[in-house]
Design a protein around this motif. Sequence first.
Motif, PDB file in Angstrom:
ATOM      1  N   ASN A 159       0.737   4.719 -15.129  1.00  0.00           N
ATOM      2  CA  ASN A 159       0.903   6.139 -14.843  1.00  0.00           C
ATOM      3  C   ASN A 159      -0.430   6.828 -14.569  1.00  0.00           C
ATOM      4  OD1 ASN A 159       2.590   8.426 -14.526  1.00  0.00           O
ATOM      5  ND2 ASN A 159       1.900   9.163 -16.510  1.00  0.00           N
ATOM      6  N   ASP A 160      -0.468   7.535 -13.454  1.00  0.00           N
ATOM      7  CA  ASP A 160      -1.632   8.295 -12.983  1.00  0.00           C
ATOM      8  C   ASP A 160      -2.839   7.420 -12.651  1.00  0.00           C
ATOM      9  OD1 ASP A 160      -0.333  10.762 -13.048  1.00  0.00           O
ATOM     10  OD2 ASP A 160      -0.868  11.085 -15.142  1.00  0.00           O
ATOM     11  N   GLU A 161      -2.661   6.112 -12.647  1.00  0.00           N
ATOM     12  CA  GLU A 161      -3.742   5.207 -12.253  1.00  0.00           C
ATOM     13  C   GLU A 161      -3.427   4.565 -10.903  1.00  0.00           C
ATOM     14  OE1 GLU A 161      -5.538   1.009 -13.761  1.00  0.00           O
ATOM     15  OE2 GLU A 161      -5.117   2.497 -15.307  1.00  0.00           O
ATOM     16  N   ASN A 162      -2.219   3.964 -10.803  1.00  0.00           N
ATOM     17  CA  ASN A 162      -1.830   3.350  -9.537  1.00  0.00           C
ATOM     18  C   ASN A 162      -0.437   3.797  -9.081  1.00  0.00           C
ATOM     19  OD1 ASN A 162      -0.068   1.880 -11.137  1.00  0.00           O
ATOM     20  ND2 ASN A 162      -1.127  -0.061 -10.889  1.00  0.00           N
ATOM     21  N   GLY A 163       0.085   4.823  -9.727  1.00  0.00           N
ATOM     22  CA  GLY A 163       1.398   5.361  -9.395  1.00  0.00           C
ATOM     23  C   GLY A 163       1.807   6.393 -10.437  1.00  0.00           C
ATOM     24  N   ILE A 164       3.035   6.815 -10.339  1.00  0.00           N
ATOM     25  CA  ILE A 164       3.554   7.788 -11.297  1.00  0.00           C
ATOM     26  C   ILE A 164       4.797   7.206 -11.957  1.00  0.00           C
ATOM     27  CG2 ILE A 164       4.564  10.081 -11.614  1.00  0.00           C
ATOM     28  CD1 ILE A 164       2.963  11.035  -9.191  1.00  0.00           C
ATOM     29  N   ILE A 165       4.838   7.291 -13.282  1.00  0.00           N
ATOM     30  CA  ILE A 165       6.005   6.884 -14.062  1.00  0.00           C
ATOM     31  C   ILE A 165       6.690   8.152 -14.568  1.00  0.00           C
ATOM     32  CG2 ILE A 165       6.747   5.826 -16.235  1.00  0.00           C
ATOM     33  CD1 ILE A 165       6.068   3.685 -14.347  1.00  0.00           C
ATOM     34  N   VAL A 166       8.003   8.203 -14.394  1.00  0.00           N
ATOM     35  CA  VAL A 166       8.776   9.343 -14.903  1.00  0.00           C
ATOM     36  C   VAL A 166       9.893   8.838 -15.806  1.00  0.00           C
ATOM     37  CG1 VAL A 166       8.251  10.842 -12.930  1.00  0.00           C
ATOM     38  CG2 VAL A 166      10.302   9.412 -12.885  1.00  0.00           C
ATOM     39  N   ASN A 167      10.376   9.712 -16.644  1.00  0.00           N
ATOM     40  CA  ASN A 167      11.490   9.407 -17.536  1.00  0.00           C
ATOM     41  C   ASN A 167      12.751   9.202 -16.710  1.00  0.00           C
ATOM     42  OD1 ASN A 167      13.832   9.856 -19.243  1.00  0.00           O
ATOM     43  ND2 ASN A 167      12.394  10.546 -20.796  1.00  0.00           N
ATOM     44  N   SER A 168      13.466   8.124 -16.977  1.00  0.00           N
ATOM     45  CA  SER A 168      14.667   7.807 -16.206  1.00  0.00           C
ATOM     46  C   SER A 168      15.785   8.823 -16.425  1.00  0.00           C
ATOM     47  CB  SER A 168      15.177   6.407 -16.552  1.00  0.00           C
ATOM     48  OG  SER A 168      15.569   6.340 -17.909  1.00  0.00           O
ATOM     49  N   GLU A 169      15.695   9.594 -17.473  1.00  0.00           N
ATOM     50  CA  GLU A 169      16.730  10.592 -17.782  1.00  0.00           C
ATOM     51  C   GLU A 169      16.295  12.011 -17.422  1.00  0.00           C
ATOM     52  OE1 GLU A 169      19.727   9.592 -18.738  1.00  0.00           O
ATOM     53  OE2 GLU A 169      18.998   7.522 -18.735  1.00  0.00           O
ATOM     54  N   ALA A 170      15.232  12.129 -16.622  1.00  0.00           N
ATOM     55  CA  ALA A 170      14.702  13.460 -16.291  1.00  0.00           C
ATOM     56  C   ALA A 170      14.556  13.610 -14.782  1.00  0.00           C
ATOM     57  CB  ALA A 170      13.372  13.679 -16.997  1.00  0.00           C
ATOM     58  N   GLU A 222      -2.619  14.374  -0.499  1.00  0.00           N
ATOM     59  CA  GLU A 222      -2.980  13.186   0.280  1.00  0.00           C
ATOM     60  C   GLU A 222      -3.982  12.306  -0.457  1.00  0.00           C
ATOM     61  OE1 GLU A 222      -4.679  11.915   4.678  1.00  0.00           O
ATOM     62  OE2 GLU A 222      -4.587  14.035   4.142  1.00  0.00           O
ATOM     63  N   ASP A 223      -4.942  12.917  -1.136  1.00  0.00           N
ATOM     64  CA  ASP A 223      -5.936  12.131  -1.880  1.00  0.00           C
ATOM     65  C   ASP A 223      -5.278  11.286  -2.958  1.00  0.00           C
ATOM     66  OD1 ASP A 223      -8.031  13.141  -0.366  1.00  0.00           O
ATOM     67  OD2 ASP A 223      -8.525  14.711  -1.814  1.00  0.00           O
ATOM     68  N   LEU A 224      -4.307  11.854  -3.654  1.00  0.00           N
ATOM     69  CA  LEU A 224      -3.596  11.115  -4.696  1.00  0.00           C
ATOM     70  C   LEU A 224      -2.764   9.990  -4.085  1.00  0.00           C
ATOM     71  CD1 LEU A 224      -3.231  11.046  -7.760  1.00  0.00           C
ATOM     72  CD2 LEU A 224      -1.266  12.581  -7.478  1.00  0.00           C
ATOM     73  N   ARG A 225      -2.108  10.268  -2.965  1.00  0.00           N
ATOM     74  CA  ARG A 225      -1.347   9.211  -2.279  1.00  0.00           C
ATOM     75  C   ARG A 225      -2.277   8.060  -1.891  1.00  0.00           C
ATOM     76  NH1 ARG A 225       0.688  13.577   0.642  1.00  0.00           N
ATOM     77  NH2 ARG A 225      -0.390  12.877   2.542  1.00  0.00           N
ATOM     78  N   ASN A 226      -3.437   8.404  -1.349  1.00  0.00           N
ATOM     79  CA  ASN A 226      -4.391   7.366  -0.947  1.00  0.00           C
ATOM     80  C   ASN A 226      -4.905   6.581  -2.151  1.00  0.00           C
ATOM     81  OD1 ASN A 226      -4.154   8.034   1.757  1.00  0.00           O
ATOM     82  ND2 ASN A 226      -5.867   9.454   1.697  1.00  0.00           N
ATOM     83  N   GLY A 249       0.787  -1.219   0.000  1.00  0.00           N
ATOM     84  CA  GLY A 249       0.000   0.000   0.000  1.00  0.00           C
ATOM     85  C   GLY A 249       0.821   1.272   0.000  1.00  0.00           C
ATOM     86  N   VAL A 250       2.055   1.184  -0.464  1.00  0.00           N
ATOM     87  CA  VAL A 250       2.918   2.362  -0.538  1.00  0.00           C
ATOM     88  C   VAL A 250       2.736   3.008  -1.916  1.00  0.00           C
ATOM     89  CG1 VAL A 250       5.320   3.166  -0.528  1.00  0.00           C
ATOM     90  CG2 VAL A 250       4.598   1.346   1.043  1.00  0.00           C
ATOM     91  N   PRO A 251       2.423   4.302  -1.967  1.00  0.00           N
ATOM     92  CA  PRO A 251       2.313   4.963  -3.276  1.00  0.00           C
ATOM     93  C   PRO A 251       3.675   4.992  -3.956  1.00  0.00           C
ATOM     94  CG  PRO A 251       2.129   6.579  -1.512  1.00  0.00           C
ATOM     95  CD  PRO A 251       2.189   5.229  -0.863  1.00  0.00           C
ATOM     96  N   VAL A 252       3.701   4.741  -5.253  1.00  0.00           N
ATOM     97  CA  VAL A 252       4.953   4.535  -5.973  1.00  0.00           C
ATOM     98  C   VAL A 252       5.177   5.573  -7.061  1.00  0.00           C
ATOM     99  CG1 VAL A 252       6.138   2.923  -7.521  1.00  0.00           C
ATOM    100  CG2 VAL A 252       4.991   2.068  -5.493  1.00  0.00           C
ATOM    101  N   ILE A 253       6.420   6.037  -7.105  1.00  0.00           N
ATOM    102  CA  ILE A 253       6.934   6.816  -8.229  1.00  0.00           C
ATOM    103  C   ILE A 253       8.111   6.006  -8.757  1.00  0.00           C
ATOM    104  CG2 ILE A 253       8.029   8.948  -8.988  1.00  0.00           C
ATOM    105  CD1 ILE A 253       6.819  10.245  -6.410  1.00  0.00           C
ATOM    106  N   ALA A 254       8.104   5.716 -10.043  1.00  0.00           N
ATOM    107  CA  ALA A 254       9.167   4.886 -10.614  1.00  0.00           C
ATOM    108  C   ALA A 254       9.503   5.371 -12.019  1.00  0.00           C
ATOM    109  CB  ALA A 254       8.723   3.424 -10.653  1.00  0.00           C
ATOM    110  N   THR A 255      10.654   4.947 -12.488  1.00  0.00           N
ATOM    111  CA  THR A 255      11.089   5.334 -13.826  1.00  0.00           C
ATOM    112  C   THR A 255      10.575   4.348 -14.870  1.00  0.00           C
ATOM    113  OG1 THR A 255      13.201   4.244 -13.348  1.00  0.00           O
ATOM    114  CG2 THR A 255      13.123   6.638 -13.110  1.00  0.00           C
ATOM    115  N   ASP A 256      10.612   4.789 -16.112  1.00  0.00           N
ATOM    116  CA  ASP A 256      10.059   4.049 -17.253  1.00  0.00           C
ATOM    117  C   ASP A 256      11.052   3.053 -17.842  1.00  0.00           C
ATOM    118  OD1 ASP A 256      11.834   5.931 -18.202  1.00  0.00           O
ATOM    119  OD2 ASP A 256      10.526   6.648 -19.807  1.00  0.00           O
ATOM    120  N   VAL A 257      11.604   2.188 -17.002  1.00  0.00           N
ATOM    121  CA  VAL A 257      12.607   1.232 -17.470  1.00  0.00           C
ATOM    122  C   VAL A 257      12.166  -0.194 -17.187  1.00  0.00           C
ATOM    123  CG1 VAL A 257      14.516   2.862 -17.210  1.00  0.00           C
ATOM    124  CG2 VAL A 257      13.914   1.371 -15.305  1.00  0.00           C
ATOM    125  N   GLY A 258      12.681  -1.124 -17.975  1.00  0.00           N
ATOM    126  CA  GLY A 258      12.428  -2.541 -17.762  1.00  0.00           C
ATOM    127  C   GLY A 258      10.951  -2.868 -17.714  1.00  0.00           C
TER     128      GLY A 258
END
Length: 99
Positions: free
Chosen positions: A36-47, A62-66, A19-28
Amino acid sequence: MPSHSEGFGISVAEAMALGVPVIATDVGGIPEIVRNDENGIIVNSEAPNDLANAIEILALNEDLRNKFSKKGKEYILSNFSREKMINELELLYDELRRK
C-alpha cells in the motif's frame, strides 16, 4: 481488482508486470504483492467508497500513477520472475531431498 475473495491474485501480478498501476482489495494473497502506497493502493474489500476514492486519487495524480507503475513492475520482476521461481523450487526440492 475489487475482489471479495482471492488466492494469489495472478491478474494483479500480471498487471503490475506490465506497468499498470494497481488498486486492489485486502483479500487473499494480494497484500503480499501490492504494498500500500509503495507500489499500488490496497483498499478494504467491504468499503466501496474507499475503492472509489482510490480510483479518483490515481485518475488525478499522474506522478503517483507513474510511481506505482514503475515500482510495481520492479517488484514483480524481481520477486516473481520465472528464473527466481525456478531457483526457489530447486532450493525447496533440494531441502526436501535432504530430509
